[in-house]
Design a protein around this motif. Structure first.
Motif, PDB file in Angstrom:
ATOM      1  N   SER A 120      -9.026  17.898 -12.264  1.00 39.62           N
ATOM      2  CA  SER A 120      -8.213  18.526 -13.305  1.00 39.62           C
ATOM      3  C   SER A 120      -8.818  18.299 -14.683  1.00 39.62           C
ATOM      4  CB  SER A 120      -6.789  17.968 -13.247  1.00 39.62           C
ATOM      5  OG  SER A 120      -6.010  18.450 -14.325  1.00 39.62           O
ATOM      6  N   ASP A 121      -9.233  17.053 -14.954  1.00 36.21           N
ATOM      7  CA  ASP A 121      -9.791  16.736 -16.265  1.00 36.21           C
ATOM      8  C   ASP A 121     -11.157  17.379 -16.455  1.00 36.21           C
ATOM      9  OD1 ASP A 121      -7.565  15.324 -16.950  1.00 36.21           O
ATOM     10  OD2 ASP A 121      -8.416  13.344 -16.539  1.00 36.21           O
TER      11      ASP A 121
ATOM     12  N   TYR B  69     -10.573  20.946 -17.357  1.00 41.20           N
ATOM     13  CA  TYR B  69     -10.109  21.056 -18.746  1.00 41.20           C
ATOM     14  C   TYR B  69     -11.267  20.847 -19.716  1.00 41.20           C
ATOM     15  CZ  TYR B  69      -7.657  20.397 -23.102  1.00 41.20           C
ATOM     16  OH  TYR B  69      -7.252  20.546 -24.401  1.00 41.20           O
TER      17      TYR B  69
ATOM     18  N   TRP C 146     -12.545  23.424 -22.437  1.00 47.11           N
ATOM     19  CA  TRP C 146     -12.529  23.079 -23.861  1.00 47.11           C
ATOM     20  C   TRP C 146     -13.926  23.182 -24.454  1.00 47.11           C
ATOM     21  CZ3 TRP C 146     -15.193  18.971 -26.128  1.00 47.11           C
ATOM     22  CH2 TRP C 146     -14.983  18.836 -27.503  1.00 47.11           C
TER      23      TRP C 146
ATOM     24  N   HIS D 175      -7.677  16.902 -30.426  1.00 47.53           N
ATOM     25  CA  HIS D 175      -6.522  16.571 -29.589  1.00 47.53           C
ATOM     26  C   HIS D 175      -5.576  15.537 -30.193  1.00 47.53           C
ATOM     27  CE1 HIS D 175      -9.342  18.462 -26.780  1.00 47.53           C
ATOM     28  NE2 HIS D 175      -8.261  18.828 -26.126  1.00 47.53           N
TER      29      HIS D 175
ATOM     30  N   LEU E 275      -7.622  28.232 -24.726  1.00 47.03           N
ATOM     31  CA  LEU E 275      -7.135  27.313 -23.698  1.00 47.03           C
ATOM     32  C   LEU E 275      -5.732  27.697 -23.227  1.00 47.03           C
ATOM     33  CD1 LEU E 275      -8.355  23.903 -25.158  1.00 47.03           C
ATOM     34  CD2 LEU E 275      -9.357  25.204 -23.277  1.00 47.03           C
TER      35      LEU E 275
ATOM     36  N   PHE F  82      -4.456  26.191 -19.728  1.00 48.80           N
ATOM     37  CA  PHE F  82      -4.836  24.786 -19.824  1.00 48.80           C
ATOM     38  C   PHE F  82      -3.980  24.057 -20.844  1.00 48.80           C
ATOM     39  CE2 PHE F  82      -8.870  26.213 -17.888  1.00 48.80           C
ATOM     40  CZ  PHE F  82      -8.982  25.256 -16.900  1.00 48.80           C
TER      41      PHE F  82
ATOM     42  N   HIS G 136      -2.050  16.011 -28.400  1.00 47.97           N
ATOM     43  CA  HIS G 136      -1.941  15.448 -27.063  1.00 47.97           C
ATOM     44  C   HIS G 136      -1.391  14.019 -27.124  1.00 47.97           C
ATOM     45  CE1 HIS G 136      -3.911  18.887 -25.547  1.00 47.97           C
ATOM     46  NE2 HIS G 136      -4.384  18.341 -24.439  1.00 47.97           N
TER      47      HIS G 136
ATOM     48  N   ARG H 210      -8.709  11.294 -20.201  1.00 47.37           N
ATOM     49  CA  ARG H 210      -9.749  12.323 -20.081  1.00 47.37           C
ATOM     50  C   ARG H 210     -11.106  11.795 -20.538  1.00 47.37           C
ATOM     51  NH1 ARG H 210      -5.852  17.412 -21.631  1.00 47.37           N
ATOM     52  NH2 ARG H 210      -5.453  17.999 -19.458  1.00 47.37           N
TER      53      ARG H 210
END
Length: 382
Positions: free
Chosen positions: A63-64, A67, A71, A96, A119, A124, A131, A139
């Motif tokens: 997942s990371d 992303y 990004w 972020h 994104l 995403f 964040h 991440r």
């Protein structure tokens, strides 16, 4: 007619390679990931699978990585460089972790609008604002891990990066929220189960998911999604002083978030949850393999397991059907709800932890402390 290996496009080939690790790494966005990730990314993931890394860790890494690649493309127009230069790591922090008040007077502060829109269009980004610091740190940590698996070290330990993160967090404080705003306690669970009243496959499956996840100690969504028939053992019925014996079932957990799988952690189901599970498996004709599976548009039961995100979606759908706020509950609410309900019913903490398999006494006791404080004398001075 199926394409030969030589005639497959690069994206189609990567999609097939992702399928080879899907049993360990369920991914509902396989085709999107195949377009986004590079050949080397896929090879890195396959290597980690072969190293025996835990399923949850692999999901988080994938997942990371997806992303970060998205990004990187949005922010620089290029795929991620390996290793990433220090300037790019600092750019990631700046995009972020930012100050909402500063953003109000300086629109260019934080993540640029075009990067944000890019994104967001790919789903995403969903929430608005900076964040959570924990997400940024995770991440970066996973970025560092993936970099090391490729050979180089990178600049992840540089003083400039550590200082930037520390200062950004101080400048943009963000309240830590629970994974589920509210716990799914017994009364809430009853409302969710009331929405599964028919004998349709979907109602039978969702009823079994709710009851098994809660009664087995508040199992994590990844553990429910990955549950297999081979983990279930029928136990002798529990004799009751009044009424018929209750059916009993053991679940062998195997590898979980907090265990390596070497020890045989077992939790037990008794009574109604066993009946609900048996009803679903009989109706869906499941005798081996994954217990909880997707159901197609025409009522066809898939052969593959549902993914952890689907467990969360099922919970939220039932919350909505029950007339509750879907934003206040998630799959983790079943885990916190189990311990909260145990505390409310006066079940000793060690006994509840035997079923929930919490390793941290501090974490588990927080639910008990909240229940006792809410109903205790200190909260009723007036």
């Amino acid at each position: 007619m199926a394409k030969s290996k030589t005639s497959l496009t690069a994206v189609e080939r990567r999609a097939e390679e992702l399928d080879t690790i899907a049993a360990v790494l369920p991914m509902e966005r396989r085709d999107e990931l195949a377009e986004l990730l590079t050949d080397q990314d896929i090879e890195t993931l396959r290597h980690l699978v072969n190293q025996g890394m835990g399923d949850n860790t692999l999901r988080a890494l994938t997942s990371d990585l997806a992303y970060l690649e998205a990004w990187g493309l949005a922010a620089t127009g290029k795929s991620l460089p390996w290793p990433a230069p220090e300037a790019m790591l600092l750019k990631f922090v700046a995009h972020h972790l930012w100050d909402p008040e500063k953003r109000a007077s300086a629109p260019d502060h934080g993540m640029p609008a075009d990067v944000d829109e890019n994104l967001r269009s790919q789903k995403f980004l969903k929430s608005v604002g900076p964040h959570a610091p924990a997400t940024v740190r995770r991440r970066l940590a996973n970025w560092s891990t993936l970099t090391k698996w490729r050979g180089p070290d990178g600049a992840f330990t540089s003083p400039a990066l550590k200082s930037a993160i520390r200062l950004a967090i101080r400048a943009a404080p963000r309240q830590r929220l629970r994974k589920s705003a509210k716990a799914v306690t017994g009364d809430v669970l009853a409302k969710l189960l009331a929405t599964c009243a028919t004998d349709s496959l979907r109602d039978l499956r969702d009823r079994a998911i709710l009851m098994v996840a809660f009664a087995s100690g508040g199992r994590r969504r990844s553990e429910i999604a990955g549950l297999r028939c081979e983990q279930l053992t029928v136990e002798p019925p529990i004799e009751m002083p009044k009424g018929p014996p209750l059916p009993s079932l053991a679940i062998h957990l195997g590898r979980t978030k907090t265990t390596s799988g070497e020890q045989d952690d077992i939790v037990y189901l008794t009574g109604r949850p066993v009946e609900a599970l048996n009803a679903w498996m009989a109706a869906a004709k499941i005798e081996s393999g994954s217990v909880f599976r997707a159901i197609g548009r025409w009522g066809t039961v898939s052969r593959r397991a549902i993914d952890p995100q689907s467990v969360n979606a099922i919970i939220k759908r039932r919350v909505e059907l029950a007339g509750l706020d879907r934003g206040e509950f998630s799959a983790h609410g079943l885990r916190s709800g189990y311990l909260t309900e145990a505390a409310n019913r006066g079940i000793p903490l060690p006994e509840a932890m035997e079923q929930s398999r919490h390793r941290s006494l501090q974490q588990a006791s927080s639910y008990y402390n909240s229940a006792e404080r809410r109903s205790g004398r200190a909260a009723r001075l007036l």
